[in-house]
Scaffold this active site. Structure first.
Site, PDB file in Angstrom:
ATOM      1  CE  LYS A  87      -4.359  -1.627   1.853  1.00  0.00           C
ATOM      2  NZ  LYS A  87      -5.375  -1.518   2.891  1.00  0.00           N
TER       3      LYS A  87
ATOM      4  CE  LYS B 115      -6.025  -7.987  -1.840  1.00  0.00           C
ATOM      5  NZ  LYS B 115      -6.004  -7.370  -0.526  1.00  0.00           N
TER       6      LYS B 115
ATOM      7  CE  LYS C 263     -13.483  -2.952   0.609  1.00  0.00           C
ATOM      8  NZ  LYS C 263     -13.230  -2.735   2.007  1.00  0.00           N
TER       9      LYS C 263
HETATM   10  P1  TYM Z   1     -10.709  -5.312   3.995  1.00  0.00           P
HETATM   11  O1  TYM Z   1     -11.754  -4.271   4.193  1.00  0.00           O
HETATM   12  O2  TYM Z   1      -9.600  -5.060   3.051  1.00  0.00           O
HETATM   13  O3  TYM Z   1     -11.374  -6.666   3.562  1.00  0.00           O
HETATM   14  C1  TYM Z   1     -12.435  -7.231   4.304  1.00  0.00           C
HETATM   15  C2  TYM Z   1     -12.374  -8.731   4.274  1.00  0.00           C
HETATM   16  O4  TYM Z   1     -12.425  -9.201   2.925  1.00  0.00           O
HETATM   17  C3  TYM Z   1     -11.318 -10.063   2.674  1.00  0.00           C
HETATM   18  N1  TYM Z   1     -10.876  -9.869   1.283  1.00  0.00           N
HETATM   19  C4  TYM Z   1     -10.803 -10.849   0.386  1.00  0.00           C
HETATM   20  N2  TYM Z   1     -11.081 -12.171   0.458  1.00  0.00           N
HETATM   21  C5  TYM Z   1     -10.911 -12.905  -0.657  1.00  0.00           C
HETATM   22  N3  TYM Z   1     -10.475 -12.389  -1.834  1.00  0.00           N
HETATM   23  C6  TYM Z   1     -10.179 -11.088  -1.963  1.00  0.00           C
HETATM   24  N4  TYM Z   1      -9.760 -10.593  -3.119  1.00  0.00           N
HETATM   25  C7  TYM Z   1     -10.347 -10.246  -0.808  1.00  0.00           C
HETATM   26  N5  TYM Z   1     -10.155  -8.925  -0.586  1.00  0.00           N
HETATM   27  C8  TYM Z   1     -10.482  -8.712   0.714  1.00  0.00           C
HETATM   28  C9  TYM Z   1     -10.248  -9.619   3.658  1.00  0.00           C
HETATM   29  O5  TYM Z   1      -9.309 -10.626   3.894  1.00  0.00           O
HETATM   30  C10 TYM Z   1     -11.075  -9.283   4.878  1.00  0.00           C
HETATM   31  O6  TYM Z   1     -11.353 -10.452   5.613  1.00  0.00           O
HETATM   32  N6  TYM Z   1      -7.693  -5.224   7.909  1.00  0.00           N
HETATM   33  C11 TYM Z   1      -8.974  -5.691   7.490  1.00  0.00           C
HETATM   34  C12 TYM Z   1     -10.123  -5.113   8.266  1.00  0.00           C
HETATM   35  C13 TYM Z   1     -10.030  -5.288   9.750  1.00  0.00           C
HETATM   36  C14 TYM Z   1     -10.254  -6.492  10.448  1.00  0.00           C
HETATM   37  C15 TYM Z   1     -10.123  -6.153  11.838  1.00  0.00           C
HETATM   38  C16 TYM Z   1     -10.563  -7.785  10.050  1.00  0.00           C
HETATM   39  C17 TYM Z   1      -9.759  -4.324  10.673  1.00  0.00           C
HETATM   40  N7  TYM Z   1      -9.831  -4.839  11.928  1.00  0.00           N
HETATM   41  C18 TYM Z   1     -10.285  -7.114  12.818  1.00  0.00           C
HETATM   42  C19 TYM Z   1     -10.711  -8.755  11.052  1.00  0.00           C
HETATM   43  C20 TYM Z   1     -10.569  -8.415  12.410  1.00  0.00           C
HETATM   44  C21 TYM Z   1      -9.139  -5.268   6.041  1.00  0.00           C
HETATM   45  O7  TYM Z   1      -8.465  -4.451   5.548  1.00  0.00           O
HETATM   46  O8  TYM Z   1     -10.146  -5.786   5.423  1.00  0.00           O
END
Ligand code: TYM
Length: 335
Positions: A114, A200, A203
């Protein structure tokens, strides 16, 4: 005694949720909520670690909460809340900042990726991001954290902080914080970009055609799948490393249809890309339609969502505050 597991997870309210978020994470949350004690938060404090529009933040936060509900998270079974509504997240984050070695964070792959994207506008918040995530999880003494593959390293960091930096250092005989385990699904934990099967789905990809958003209309889905990268071979395969786009679309097709990838490979061994794209387009439109219908009704009634979030805040806050008090006591704060 209840043998329910405590589960916590979250999604950032940065723009629309996409197919990866759904198939890799939220789909699993829905299945887990009946048998476990589940907490799902919208992690708005994480969303400001990159450039953002203040006007969009609260709109996206509400819309993400509505999407949780539309995907099947049931407030009767799960606690749904907004991260910034509970100050304990930021407070525990600060305490964890002070006990986590800097070189643990320097290893984080997502930060490296990032920060390249963000050029010379990288904030301290982006660097600290995994510590705030650890605070989110550890505050709820979560047993399991259902996430996609990309979050595995962040989960390992949360485990190391709990085990090595809190429990081992500040308590001789009892554990202060539960050491959480990641829960990563066999299928769908890494959905790839539609325009490059080696990257991957994300967003933050500037190319909208790289992902299917959960609220995309049938016309947009049709257009994006038409433009999705393919290759010149006949037949859709799963295990050929030379054909990552074929593997990715077949995985999506398999999850949405409930048919095993091996069986689909047989069924589609003579099928060309044109016909396969038509099939997967239809399936995607059909799978997203009920979710989109529910979303439309929900988003027209923000009062109802607010009520759910207020209720969620109350339940989550009492758990979070009790963990924070325990940590502060064990770490020597004056009461
Ligand atoms: P974020 O918002 O990027 O993504 C949310 C969830 O979606 C999953 N994900 C994917 N799974 C499969 N294929 C993909 N291409 C893909 N893109 C995203 C992510 O693995 C995630 O589970 N850091 C986290 C948010 C967070 C969090 C937490 C999660 C903050 N605090 C505490 C669990 C527990 C994140 O950026 O998710």
């Amino acid at each position: 005694m209840s043998n329910k597991k405590r589960i916590l997870s979250g999604v950032q309210p940065t723009g629309d949720l996409h197919l990866g978020n759904w198939l890799g994470a939220i789909r699993n949350w829905v299945d887990l909520q009946k048998e476990n004690e589940t907490f799902f938060c919208v992690v708005d404090l994480h969303a400001i670690t990159a450039n953002y529009e203040p006007k969009e933040l609260s709109k996206n936060t509400l819309s993400t909460a509505a999407l949780y509900l539309a995907c099947g998270i049931n407030p009767a079974d799960s606690t749904i809340f907004i991260q910034s509504h509970i100050p304990a997240h930021s407070e525990l984050c600060w305490i964890l900042n002070c006990i986590t070695p800097i070189n643990w964070l320097e290893r984080m792959i997502q930060f490296k990726e990032k920060s390249i994207q963000q050029g010379n506008n990288v904030s301290i918040g982006l660097f600290n991001y995994p510590i705030l995530m650890a605070a989110d999880i550890l505050l709820y003494q979560a047993d399991l954290v259902p996430v996609g593959e990309d979050q595995k390293q962040h989960l390992e960091l949360a485990r190391d902080i709990a085990q090595q930096r809190i429990n081992a250092k500040f308590s001789k005989d009892k554990s202060i914080l539960k050491v959480p385990k990641p829960m990563i699904m066999k299928d769908g934990s890494k959905i790839m970009s539609l325009i490059d099967g080696t990257k991957k789905m994300s967003k933050s990809d500037p190319n909208e055609n790289s992902r299917i958003n959960l609220l995309d209309s049938p016309e947009i889905i049709t257009k994006k799948i038409k433009r999705a990268k393919s290759d010149s071979q006949i037949g859709i395969e799963f295990n050929n490393p030379e054909r990552p786009e074929s593997k990715n679309l077949l995985m999506i097709y398999s999850i949405l249809s409930g048919v095993e990838t091996g069986e689909l490979e047989n069924q589609l061994s003579e099928t060309g890309w044109g016909s396969f794209k038509k099939l997967i387009t239809e399936l995607l439109i059909e799978a997203l339609e009920p979710l989109q219908e529910k979303y439309k009704v929900l988003i027209d009634d923000p009062y109802q969502i607010n009520k759910i979030l207020l209720d969620g805040k109350e339940k989550a806050e009492s758990v979070a505050n009790s963990t924070l008090s325990k940590v502060k006591k064990e770490l020597g704060f004056f009461k």
